[in-house]
Design a protein around this motif. Structure first.
Motif: not given
Length: 43
Positions: A7-14, A16-24
């Motif tokens: 389980v990964h927190s979306a807030r932690a991934l961003t 504390g903001g509202t956007q993030a980039r995820i690479e796959l």
């Protein structure tokens, strides 16, 4: 019995903001948290 999924927190991934980039596999996806608290993942 299935192993427990991570389980990964979306807030932690961003950060504390509202956007993030995820690479796959060399492709970058945009993760956005909407004002309504929903998640949108786009390529």
């Amino acid at each position: 019995m299935q192993p427990e999924l991570p389980v990964h927190s979306a807030r932690a991934l961003t950060g504390g903001g509202t956007q993030a980039r995820i690479e796959l596999d060399g492709k970058v996806y945009d993760l956005r948290i909407t004002r309504a608290g929903k998640l949108i993942l786009t390529k």
